[in-house]
Design a protein around this motif. Sequence first.
Motif, mmCIF file in Angstrom:
data_model
loop_
_atom_site.group_PDB
_atom_site.id
_atom_site.type_symbol
_atom_site.label_atom_id
_atom_site.label_comp_id
_atom_site.label_asym_id
_atom_site.label_seq_id
_atom_site.Cartn_x
_atom_site.Cartn_y
_atom_site.Cartn_z
ATOM 1 N N LEU A 66 38.734 27.928 36.115
ATOM 2 C CA LEU A 66 39.647 28.229 35.014
ATOM 3 C C LEU A 66 39.553 27.079 34.027
ATOM 4 O O LEU A 66 39.915 27.196 32.875
ATOM 5 C CB LEU A 66 41.073 28.403 35.525
ATOM 6 N N ARG A 90 32.444 36.675 37.304
ATOM 7 C CA ARG A 90 33.540 37.636 37.412
ATOM 8 C C ARG A 90 33.592 38.364 38.756
ATOM 9 O O ARG A 90 34.670 38.459 39.345
ATOM 10 C CB ARG A 90 33.489 38.612 36.236
ATOM 11 N N ARG A 93 35.158 36.198 41.422
ATOM 12 C CA ARG A 93 36.604 35.948 41.298
ATOM 13 C C ARG A 93 37.425 36.788 42.258
ATOM 14 O O ARG A 93 38.525 36.416 42.632
ATOM 15 C CB ARG A 93 37.058 36.232 39.871
ATOM 16 N N GLN A 97 41.472 33.742 44.809
ATOM 17 C CA GLN A 97 42.648 34.046 44.008
ATOM 18 C C GLN A 97 43.606 32.864 43.962
ATOM 19 O O GLN A 97 43.479 31.916 44.729
ATOM 20 C CB GLN A 97 43.348 35.273 44.577
ATOM 21 N N VAL A 123 40.140 46.062 37.200
ATOM 22 C CA VAL A 123 39.098 45.271 36.561
ATOM 23 C C VAL A 123 37.827 45.261 37.396
ATOM 24 O O VAL A 123 36.722 45.358 36.884
ATOM 25 C CB VAL A 123 39.602 43.828 36.346
ATOM 26 N N HIS A 124 37.995 45.170 38.712
ATOM 27 C CA HIS A 124 36.819 45.122 39.574
ATOM 28 C C HIS A 124 36.389 46.507 40.042
ATOM 29 O O HIS A 124 35.545 46.631 40.923
ATOM 30 C CB HIS A 124 37.100 44.222 40.780
ATOM 31 N N LEU A 173 43.233 41.905 45.900
ATOM 32 C CA LEU A 173 41.773 41.937 45.892
ATOM 33 C C LEU A 173 41.199 41.551 47.252
ATOM 34 O O LEU A 173 40.001 41.362 47.369
ATOM 35 C CB LEU A 173 41.254 41.001 44.812
ATOM 36 N N ALA C 182 45.506 36.183 34.703
ATOM 37 C CA ALA C 182 44.628 37.296 34.340
ATOM 38 C C ALA C 182 43.176 36.851 34.394
ATOM 39 O O ALA C 182 42.309 37.561 34.887
ATOM 40 C CB ALA C 182 44.987 37.808 32.952
ATOM 41 N N LYS C 183 42.914 35.628 33.875
ATOM 42 C CA LYS C 183 41.540 35.121 33.909
ATOM 43 C C LYS C 183 41.080 34.991 35.359
ATOM 44 O O LYS C 183 39.952 35.315 35.693
ATOM 45 C CB LYS C 183 41.474 33.759 33.242
ATOM 46 N N ALA C 184 41.990 34.492 36.209
ATOM 47 C CA ALA C 184 41.626 34.287 37.608
ATOM 48 C C ALA C 184 41.307 35.610 38.294
ATOM 49 O O ALA C 184 40.544 35.659 39.243
ATOM 50 C CB ALA C 184 42.745 33.572 38.352
ATOM 51 N N LEU C 185 41.907 36.698 37.787
ATOM 52 C CA LEU C 185 41.618 38.003 38.375
ATOM 53 C C LEU C 185 40.243 38.491 37.953
ATOM 54 O O LEU C 185 39.721 39.446 38.503
ATOM 55 C CB LEU C 185 42.650 39.028 37.915
ATOM 56 N N GLY C 186 39.672 37.845 36.925
ATOM 57 C CA GLY C 186 38.373 38.276 36.440
ATOM 58 C C GLY C 186 38.463 39.209 35.242
ATOM 59 O O GLY C 186 37.514 39.904 34.926
#
Lengths: 335, 336, 293
Positions: A66, A90, A93, A97, A123-124, A173, C182-186
């Motif tokens: 980050l 990505r 990630r 977490q 997202v994934h 996740l 949110a960034k950490a979630l990708g």
Amino acid sequence: MSNSVILKVEHLKKYFPIKAGVFRKIVGWVKAVDDVSFEVLEGETLGIVGESGCGKSTLGMTILRLYEPTAGRVVFAGKEISRLSSSALRPIRKDMQMIFQDPFGSLNPRMRIGSIIEEGMSVHGLYSSTERKEKVRELLEKVGLSADYVNRYPHEFSGGQRQRIGIARAMALSPRLIIADEAVSSLDVSIRSQILNLMKELKREYSFTYLFISHDLAVVRQICDRVLVMYLGRIVEIADKKVIFSRPLHPYTVALISAVPVPDPDYVVDRVILHGDVPSPIHPPSGCYFAPRCPVAERCRKDEPPLVEVENGHWVACHLPGSLSLKRENGDKKC
Amino acid sequence: MTQPQHENMLEVKDIKVYFYDDEGRELKAVDGVSFSVRRGETIALVGESGCGKSVTSMALLQLVDSRGKIVGGKVIFEGQDLLLLPEAKMRTVRGKDIAVIFQEPASALNPVYTIGEQIIEAIILHQKLSFRQAREVAREMLRLVGIPEPEKRLNEYPHELSGGMKQRAMIAMALSCRPKLLIADEPTTSLDVTIQAQILELIRELQKKLGMSVILITHDLGIVADMSQRVVVMYAGKVVEEADRTEIFKNPLHPYTIGLLRSIPRLDREQTKLETIPGVVPDPSSFPVGCRFRGRCLYESPTCCEVPPPTLVGNNHLVNCHHWQEVRQGKETARF
Amino acid sequence: MNRGSKRWFKKFFSNFSAVLGFVLLLFFLGVALFAPYIAPPKPGRDAYMMPIVTWSSDPIPPSREHPFGVAGKRDIFYGVVWGTRTAFRIGIIVTISSTLIGLVIGSIAGYFGHLVDELLMRVTDIFMAVPFLVAALVLATILGAGLDKVIIALIVFSWMYPARLIRGNILQVKEEQFVMAAKALGVSDLVVILRHVLPNSIFPVLIQASMRMGSLVITAAALSFLGLGAPQGYADWGALLNYARNWMLGSQGQALQYWFMTVFPGLAMVLFVLAWNLVGDALRDIFDPRLRV
Ligand SMILES: Nc1ncnc2c1ncn2[C@@H]1O[C@H](COP(=O)(O)OP(=O)(O)OP(=O)(O)O)[C@@H](O)[C@H]1O
Ligand SMILES: Nc1ncnc2c1ncn2[C@@H]1O[C@H](COP(=O)(O)OP(=O)(O)OP(=O)(O)O)[C@@H](O)[C@H]1O
Ligand code: SF4
Ligand SMILES: [Mg+2]
Ligand SMILES: [Mg+2]
């Protein structure tokens, strides 16, 4: 507990530039994380402790990319992630977490709880949309909230409840590594132990690996397997929890442990009162960073002590390890 | 030194502070709190966030937010009811007889004045001293709280000091008029443990030197065990238990005190599972009727819908619970 | 209505000044909407041109026929009513355009940071360094008189305020933990901005826009007053005041003789500005109590 290394941090550095003047010229660097190396085994909980500003959060954020590392390597599950492009990163990630400190700031106030928890999965591209909704409800129940909360907004929850939502988001996740940055620090005691128990339970059930960042040694003692002590951006001591709390070798660790007030009038500890303030990471002192406050410092102001393994798994960065020891009168009687 | 005329320097009797929210509801944030402070003694006011510790202590000085009101009670300080004093009289009590150290040193110091200006202003306000003399006192106070190079620091602005230094400066300011009573509202929550240890040590030393009484407000029972002689445990705007320090830790009789003590993670030993108090701290708009700990209590019975009477059990030990006897015998009703 | 919006509603109306602002604004909206009924224009004429009602250029005090009096041969009442439309038009066009420009520039600066930010913010600084009225005056002079020219001048010199604000907000929101989360979630950058950053920084911009609406109208009126705005006879509060320029001091011994020339258009302006400010204040209290000073 398996013994494979899941996370390896090598000579990691994170410097923040200090800018000043009209042209925002760089006039110096904050050495927030300064040459840090350690390993984390799969399934263990490593505690990272140290005082405010010593670089704990920066370390966590830099491991997760980050923040971009200034130098050094981070190897996660056998893959070096410190130089991956952000699109290559990505998919990874998903496996690492974070649970954030601030239960109020870490949830988007304009999103519903359901979408907050679901976001990572969508997202994934995990699961179908209906499966995801089902999963969100499951997760909410898992962390001890009612599944009917999906359509509520964060402001309708208390701090402890929000922290549970943050945990559910991280778990959604099914990550392998969870970095918990002061996850319980802002909570009241009666709520804090509920959350700690929850984290312990989930760990038992899913065998997560935790990096548990905290300034509260008592909490660390209850949840971690090993402890890493930081001072001014550097590691001063790493050891098993039992060893750290019974035979700390670095004078700073000793002072830190002895400074914690214990809620028991019979617990008398020979308190090591340090003098002076924590120096700034902008102008760290020469030699051992702790020397100006260290009660036993000698030549330490000149030479920088390396981090060496003094006994199996016990690493210390001090010229005079063990010369200050923890003196208690009857503190350990119940161990 | 004059001899004390009253054994209790401060007696707070049944003080009530209510707030009124946007919807016009009455929030009984502090509802009938009583305790007393002896000369030279440190009492601790403990409880979790929002239980009314700060509001209670500020009400002693008649300092209440415009949305709130002191609706009842007495604050007898050296034989005089402070709540009856007019504002002008009250101003001479604040800072002179009773001083306060706030939780957030950063926001309690004015960023546009130097540390020196602020301390000197406080001194001149209450003592008949010239500027030069006041400056001398200020320098002496900074030295007393362990700030190195006090002469130089007098001319510095708050942002030039670290958190621990600012807290020391606040303490110096509070103590500059040699108050008889010091209210320390979470004086170390924003500080690191090693700095906290320094500050607590300092407060203890100064108290010995100046012989003042201290009301220490904190949510950390560790600090309580370390610093205080008597302990007042608050929950949801009420005192639930009050006793001497060892009595509170060795022989707690209120279910909340017990829960609180048990749920603290211990540094001195390992616990496989932390004990918890079920549920969450209620909001002032939804305090249960009767005993406010209802709903989270392991000893609860239908009787608890009545307000529990304050009961004196043994030596100076006050508890507000219907079932303190069962608690003493450890007979939980085990609802959870 | 759900619980949340009910609470807003309550909060909004529990506050006297908020209600006042809201009522004033509704009143002005009503006047603008119903202008053709309140002050009917002569058929076949451009309604925005104030009809000439007398041949003498002397002001006429309020009467039954001309309730606000007559200035510059024109009926003040008619001018005030139709001027409301002009005020709304100037305010809305300028505010929307400048806010959109500011939004784009501010977002780019705040999101990309570094050099882009540096460059855009320096340009912004230059624009802000010039005194607003003077700059608008110069530009309007260069472009020539006319309402559209005034509008352009105002837009050119007011986009910086929303740009600054949105940039600051984006920088601030970017540091919030939920954005980190949110960034950490990708989540990808664009989605982070669209879903997490902008919705959390847009409200202050809207609030500021409503506050600016009022002051824009004042500036426009000032330009008109100086003869730079609307053409002769156009219904505009500033233009009405312009007529009063030569009569302001009254006559010998009767300083307030021509009060009606300034009071009616002036009052309209003051109330208009007040309405927007009060509404802006109320919005601010509702959306973000942290912004209160
Ligand atoms: N984005 C940043 N820009 C510049 N300096 C930073 C930034 N983030 C952190 N720092 C500095 O880096 C140092 C380490 O900060 P960090 O937040 O990692 O400390 P921490 O150990 O997590 O402290 P705390 O316990 O207060 O959370 C501090 O001196 C801080 O001021
Ligand atoms: N200005 C105010 N308006 C409305 N309610 C208030 C106000 N100040 C305090 N309260 C309420 O009074 C109660 C007691 O607050 P107080 O600040 O005394 O708690 P505290 O015990 O000091 O907590 P903390 O440990 O968080 O400082 C809280 O529930 C709070 O919501
Ligand atoms: S009165 Fe009843 S509810 Fe309250 S603490 Fe005692 S047993 Fe529990
Ligand atoms: Mg941190
Ligand atoms: Mg408080």
